[in-house]
Design an enzyme around this catalytic site. Sequence first.
Site, PDB file in Angstrom:
ATOM      1  N   ASP A 193      19.187   3.735 -35.311  1.00 43.66           N
ATOM      2  CA  ASP A 193      19.121   3.444 -33.882  1.00 43.66           C
ATOM      3  C   ASP A 193      20.492   3.326 -33.233  1.00 43.66           C
ATOM      4  O   ASP A 193      20.609   2.927 -32.078  1.00 43.66           O
ATOM      5  CB  ASP A 193      18.312   2.169 -33.620  1.00 43.66           C
ATOM      6  CG  ASP A 193      18.793   0.995 -34.449  1.00 43.66           C
ATOM      7  OD1 ASP A 193      19.859   1.113 -35.083  1.00 43.66           O
ATOM      8  OD2 ASP A 193      18.106  -0.042 -34.464  1.00 43.66           O
TER       9      ASP A 193
ATOM     10  N   THR B 246      20.413   2.390 -49.094  1.00 45.99           N
ATOM     11  CA  THR B 246      20.682   1.147 -48.375  1.00 45.99           C
ATOM     12  C   THR B 246      22.027   0.597 -48.842  1.00 45.99           C
ATOM     13  O   THR B 246      22.701   1.195 -49.688  1.00 45.99           O
ATOM     14  CB  THR B 246      19.595   0.088 -48.637  1.00 45.99           C
ATOM     15  OG1 THR B 246      19.690  -0.360 -50.003  1.00 45.99           O
ATOM     16  CG2 THR B 246      18.205   0.652 -48.364  1.00 45.99           C
TER      17      THR B 246
ATOM     18  N   HIS C  96       0.823  -1.205   0.000  1.00 50.51           N
ATOM     19  CA  HIS C  96       0.000   0.000   0.000  1.00 50.51           C
ATOM     20  C   HIS C  96       0.858   1.255   0.000  1.00 50.51           C
ATOM     21  O   HIS C  96       0.381   2.341   0.329  1.00 50.51           O
ATOM     22  CB  HIS C  96      -0.928   0.007   1.228  1.00 50.51           C
ATOM     23  CG  HIS C  96      -1.743  -1.221   1.361  1.00 50.51           C
ATOM     24  ND1 HIS C  96      -1.376  -2.269   2.176  1.00 50.51           N
ATOM     25  CD2 HIS C  96      -2.891  -1.592   0.743  1.00 50.51           C
ATOM     26  CE1 HIS C  96      -2.283  -3.228   2.080  1.00 50.51           C
ATOM     27  NE2 HIS C  96      -3.206  -2.846   1.211  1.00 50.51           N
TER      28      HIS C  96
ATOM     29  N   THR D  39      17.712  -6.094 -38.806  1.00 50.31           N
ATOM     30  CA  THR D  39      17.518  -6.202 -40.252  1.00 50.31           C
ATOM     31  C   THR D  39      18.817  -6.535 -40.971  1.00 50.31           C
ATOM     32  O   THR D  39      18.819  -7.319 -41.925  1.00 50.31           O
ATOM     33  CB  THR D  39      16.935  -4.881 -40.788  1.00 50.31           C
ATOM     34  OG1 THR D  39      15.728  -4.593 -40.094  1.00 50.31           O
ATOM     35  CG2 THR D  39      16.652  -4.981 -42.269  1.00 50.31           C
TER      36      THR D  39
END
Length: 594
Positions: A410, A507, A226, A455
């Site tokens: 990323d 790419t 709690h 990927t």
Amino acid sequence: MAFHGKKLINNPNDVVTEFIEGLVETYPGLQYLDGFPEVKVVIRADVSGSTYDKVAVISGGGSGHEPAHAGFVGEGMLTASICGDVFASPPVDSILAGIRAVTGPMGCLLIVMNYTGDRLNFGLAAEQARSEGYKIETLIVGDDCALPPPRGIAGRRGLAGTILVNKVAGAAAAAGLSLADVASEAKRASEVVGTMGVALSVCTLPGQVTSDRLGPGKIELGLGIHGEPGAAVADLQPVDVVVSHALKEILSPETNYVPITRGNRVVLMINGLGATPVMELMIAAGKTVPKLQLDFGLAVERVYTGSFMTSLDMAGFSISIMKADQTLLQRLDATTKAPHWPVGSAGNRPPAKIPVPLPPSRLTKSEESLSRPLQLNEQGRILEAAIEAAANAVIDMRDCLNDWDSKVGDGDCGSTMYRGATAILDDMKKYYPLNDAAETVNEIGSSIRRTMGGTSGVLYNIFCKAAYAQLKANSDSAVTANKWAEALEAAIAAVSKYGGASGGCRTLLDALIPALAVLKERLAAADDSSTAFVLSSEAALAGAESTKDMQAQAGRSSYVSAGVLATVPDPGAMAAAAWYRAAALAVMDKYQAS
């Protein structure tokens, strides 16, 4: 500094009733009594008290611990759950309503967590129900092991171990046992379970400010559910250390809270407190099991991992350990329709890991064909030099690739390529059949598949498989420069087909497509093969550099603005150009040296 917690709610006063409405809309086996806001009771939809021919099992308490207890209402577990306001015991009238709704001639067991308000309200409701003619038994569960005895008249707090007790009682009731026998089994279960919690943050009540009691870099040991302070505050430690501390407290021979000794069988519950990701709970589970086995000599029969009894949005977890025998395991494994009981945890535990299966091609190939030859022929030496140079070029570019990728992706392109390159170098020393070009390319693909995620790993694996298939189709003769060109063309086509990109999409293909065009042109012009490869590598580098002027059409870069893209080349293209050029220069060096 205190601040209001963000909640996806409406009126803070309505969170419990709106939770119940959503729960019963989600699970058709549940209903609630139409007594809002005073009566907040969830019941099994298939049970009517006047005709129910089994013992009713009821639990409950303050809300804010979801899915406990309403999420455990269902055949084989709870017959009803009595919900109080957030962190507040339900009122007597609400408990009585639940008893009247589901209790038949067999009677009712009330399972109450050991908190003063719950004991008083459930106790008074039990007395009133008895006066109305109902057969009632009450069990108080206190499984907290964080605070040393004696605990005065308050006793040990009820924590997540109550969920295991509820399951044992519910299964016993479903089996048709009498009220006395159901209560007896539940009592035995409550006496052999211990729990300790660890919090990384405090919880925020709906409509209230978030407390800053627990500072950064601190954890609280032995907290209540709690938000009340725990037994101690400590520095944040790796989960291994936290788990070890909790297990020592639960299984301490000094406190002797649970009668568990070496050689016993146990079940384990890792319970999230509301804001702990499943990943972290599973890490805790994975570290707890071997510690119980090796450090304490216990046989872990079942593991339940998830969020069972939470504290709103508290980050942290609790560990519950229950001594098990065959009867208790049968109760835990018994079928239930309670929506939040982890049904996938039933049954005996097979070995945690098994060998990775080999592809059929590996099973049929000889050991010699899948190992480095003792003696390399000329082709093998050239291939070895090219692979080594290509891999080292990628390794040297790791930081640069990561830097570029942090701007347009990323940030892990270099690290991903590095893992693949180092694996290739390691595997080449042991496994690559370098005198067989096709099989070597296939093994490079296997190294990449095993170590490169994301990927890039998939695309390079496809690249190698397509090249291998093309080389294998012409394996009846020596691998010439023209056959390498055909293999490169097949690999590029496969990457384009499955990856969806083509030239100009920013790419790796923007390096490899120009390289292929120049390679075919120079070979058709009868240039010697090493010169053709070097010239094509220059085209690869130029193509990679040109990606600065391209708008990305694939990958995470496609979400980045053109202004940012113009500042850096595509990391994948630069990596491809680097390994291709390094391999080409290594081939030329070998030819000139021979």
